[in-house]
Write a protein that holds these residues in place. Structure first.
Motif, PDB file in Angstrom:
ATOM      1  N   MET A 114       1.197  -1.291  -0.218  1.00 24.36           N
ATOM      2  CA  MET A 114       0.229   0.071  -0.056  1.00 24.36           C
ATOM      3  C   MET A 114       1.024   1.366  -0.268  1.00 24.36           C
ATOM      4  O   MET A 114       0.440   2.817  -0.816  1.00 24.36           O
ATOM      5  N   ALA A 115       2.162   1.090   0.644  1.00 25.95           N
ATOM      6  CA  ALA A 115       2.487   2.182   0.516  1.00 25.95           C
ATOM      7  C   ALA A 115       3.792   2.505  -0.635  1.00 25.95           C
ATOM      8  O   ALA A 115       3.598   3.393  -0.802  1.00 25.95           O
ATOM      9  N   PRO A 163       9.730  -5.930  -3.906  1.00 25.70           N
ATOM     10  CA  PRO A 163      10.035  -5.655  -5.111  1.00 25.70           C
ATOM     11  C   PRO A 163      11.141  -5.614  -5.156  1.00 25.70           C
ATOM     12  O   PRO A 163      11.536  -4.337  -3.599  1.00 25.70           O
ATOM     13  N   ASP A 164      12.395  -4.960  -6.184  1.00 24.50           N
ATOM     14  CA  ASP A 164      13.778  -4.345  -5.874  1.00 24.50           C
ATOM     15  C   ASP A 164      13.710  -3.156  -5.672  1.00 24.50           C
ATOM     16  O   ASP A 164      14.793  -2.716  -4.959  1.00 24.50           O
ATOM     17  N   ARG A 165      12.340  -2.326  -5.508  1.00 27.22           N
ATOM     18  CA  ARG A 165      12.599  -0.814  -4.996  1.00 27.22           C
ATOM     19  C   ARG A 165      12.470  -0.975  -4.303  1.00 27.22           C
ATOM     20  O   ARG A 165      12.928   0.781  -3.409  1.00 27.22           O
ATOM     21  N   LEU A 166      12.303  -1.657  -3.192  1.00 29.71           N
ATOM     22  CA  LEU A 166      12.034  -1.389  -1.237  1.00 29.71           C
ATOM     23  C   LEU A 166      13.065  -1.466  -0.837  1.00 29.71           C
ATOM     24  O   LEU A 166      14.179  -2.373  -1.805  1.00 29.71           O
ATOM     25  N   THR A 167      14.048  -1.072   0.661  1.00 30.38           N
ATOM     26  CA  THR A 167      15.331  -2.075   0.620  1.00 30.38           C
ATOM     27  C   THR A 167      14.610  -2.129   2.382  1.00 30.38           C
ATOM     28  O   THR A 167      13.617  -1.686   3.071  1.00 30.38           O
ATOM     29  N   ALA A 168      15.675  -2.393   2.791  1.00 28.13           N
ATOM     30  CA  ALA A 168      15.254  -2.703   4.606  1.00 28.13           C
ATOM     31  C   ALA A 168      14.784  -1.600   5.113  1.00 28.13           C
ATOM     32  O   ALA A 168      14.150  -1.875   6.355  1.00 28.13           O
ATOM     33  N   VAL A 169      15.990  -0.254   5.120  1.00 29.23           N
ATOM     34  CA  VAL A 169      15.056   0.857   5.387  1.00 29.23           C
ATOM     35  C   VAL A 169      13.148   0.705   5.691  1.00 29.23           C
ATOM     36  O   VAL A 169      13.126   0.902   6.930  1.00 29.23           O
ATOM     37  N   ASP A 170      12.719   0.832   4.290  1.00 29.66           N
ATOM     38  CA  ASP A 170      11.554   0.722   3.840  1.00 29.66           C
ATOM     39  C   ASP A 170      10.874  -0.628   4.672  1.00 29.66           C
ATOM     40  O   ASP A 170       9.999  -0.391   5.265  1.00 29.66           O
ATOM     41  N   PHE A 171      11.510  -1.313   4.908  1.00 27.59           N
ATOM     42  CA  PHE A 171      10.722  -2.690   5.434  1.00 27.59           C
ATOM     43  C   PHE A 171      10.317  -2.563   7.405  1.00 27.59           C
ATOM     44  O   PHE A 171       9.453  -2.305   8.310  1.00 27.59           O
ATOM     45  N   ASP A 184       3.952   6.222  -1.740  1.00 30.15           N
ATOM     46  CA  ASP A 184       4.775   6.764  -0.219  1.00 30.15           C
ATOM     47  C   ASP A 184       6.315   7.317  -0.419  1.00 30.15           C
ATOM     48  O   ASP A 184       6.940   7.472   0.409  1.00 30.15           O
ATOM     49  N   LEU A 185       6.523   6.386  -1.204  1.00 28.35           N
ATOM     50  CA  LEU A 185       7.831   5.916  -1.358  1.00 28.35           C
ATOM     51  C   LEU A 185       8.855   5.734  -2.743  1.00 28.35           C
ATOM     52  O   LEU A 185       9.712   5.694  -3.481  1.00 28.35           O
ATOM     53  N   GLY A 186       8.018   7.332  -3.155  1.00 28.78           N
ATOM     54  CA  GLY A 186       8.231   7.574  -4.635  1.00 28.78           C
ATOM     55  C   GLY A 186       7.221   7.364  -5.792  1.00 28.78           C
ATOM     56  O   GLY A 186       5.973   7.656  -5.311  1.00 28.78           O
ATOM     57  N   THR A 187       8.183   7.205  -6.721  1.00 29.84           N
ATOM     58  CA  THR A 187       6.353   6.828  -8.045  1.00 29.84           C
ATOM     59  C   THR A 187       5.995   6.236  -7.622  1.00 29.84           C
ATOM     60  O   THR A 187       6.083   4.824  -6.565  1.00 29.84           O
ATOM     61  N   PRO A 188       4.463   6.022  -7.753  1.00 30.44           N
ATOM     62  CA  PRO A 188       3.070   4.914  -7.050  1.00 30.44           C
ATOM     63  C   PRO A 188       3.867   3.372  -8.378  1.00 30.44           C
ATOM     64  O   PRO A 188       3.916   3.751  -9.853  1.00 30.44           O
ATOM     65  N   TYR A 189       3.721   2.721  -7.580  1.00 34.93           N
ATOM     66  CA  TYR A 189       3.946   1.660  -8.731  1.00 34.93           C
ATOM     67  C   TYR A 189       2.764   0.494  -7.501  1.00 34.93           C
ATOM     68  O   TYR A 189       3.287  -0.027  -6.354  1.00 34.93           O
ATOM     69  N   GLU A 190       2.041  -0.153  -8.667  1.00 35.12           N
ATOM     70  CA  GLU A 190       1.670  -1.370  -8.287  1.00 35.12           C
ATOM     71  C   GLU A 190       1.193  -2.943  -7.889  1.00 35.12           C
ATOM     72  O   GLU A 190       1.961  -3.745  -9.889  1.00 35.12           O
TER      73      GLU A 190
END
Length: 208
Positions: free
Chosen positions: A58-59, A105-113, A64-70
């Motif tokens: 949902m983020a 997804p590749d665009r997520l990071t440990a910080v996002d987690f 919330d984390l850049g360009t919207p991606y579904e």
């Protein structure tokens, strides 16, 4: 356009026959455990994974984390071994050791987690949330196929993979540490009759 793994990555998740392929580095939310997966603890552990995965989805969708991606949340996976060496028809389920996970997804990071985990912990009570980890892992060359039917019948399908290993002069090597094989659950066991369950069975392999 929505990223749907069943369409975009069908070679990875929907093999029609025993297949060799090479996988890149991927991100996962993971949780390690031991014991019989038929016990309530296993369901609680799965219940810790999904809220974080859906929060991250949902983020991304909201932007919330850049360009919207579904995207469609990836299927549950698990890597398995036993602490007493039992396998196949002699499997001692109480000796199972596993790590269950959901790919991210590749665009997520440990910080996002970590940020997502904090949001979920503020809203939900699950003792296994504190055991969740973010892992990036490259499996490399694998041999896989789909097993249809109950989990207890998996030895028949593993025997087919063993024949391919012999024919191709390949050997199984441990994955994500010392786990013997990976399973990817394409159907929900809570809603699917055992005879209709579909599970990807995967070995990490190397030349003999």
């Amino acid at each position: 356009m929505k990223h749907e793994w069943r369409k975009v990555e069908k070679d990875w998740y929907l093999p029609k026959r025993p297949t060799l392929l090479t996988l890149p580095k991927l991100n996962f939310i993971t949780l390690a455990g031991t014991g019989d997966p038929n016990q309530p603890q296993f369901s609680e552990q799965i219940g810790a994974l999904y809220p974080v995965a859906y929060d991250l989805r949902m983020a991304l969708k909201r932007g919330d984390l850049g360009t919207p991606y579904e995207y469609t949340v990836y299927p549950l996976e698990g890597v398995w071994t036993t602490d007493d060496g039992s396998r196949g028809a002699e499997l001692n389920k109480s000796a199972l050791r596993y790590k269950i996970m959901l790919r991210q997804p590749d665009r997520l990071t440990a910080v996002d987690f970590q940020a997502s985990l904090a949001r979920v912990q503020a809203k939900k009570q699950n003792p296994w949330l504190t055991a969740l980890k973010w892992e990036t892992y490259e499996e490399g060359q694998v041999l896989q196929t789909i097993h249809q039917g109950p989990f207890d019948d998996e030895p028949v399908t593993f025997a087919q993979l063993q024949q391919v290993l012999a024919d191709q002069k390949l050997k199984v090597i441990p994955t994500m540490g010392d786990y013997w094989h990976r399973e990817i659950y394409l159907t929900d066991t809570r809603r699917t009759a055992p005879e209709k369950a579909k599970t990807v069975l995967r070995y990490r392999v190397a030349p003999q």
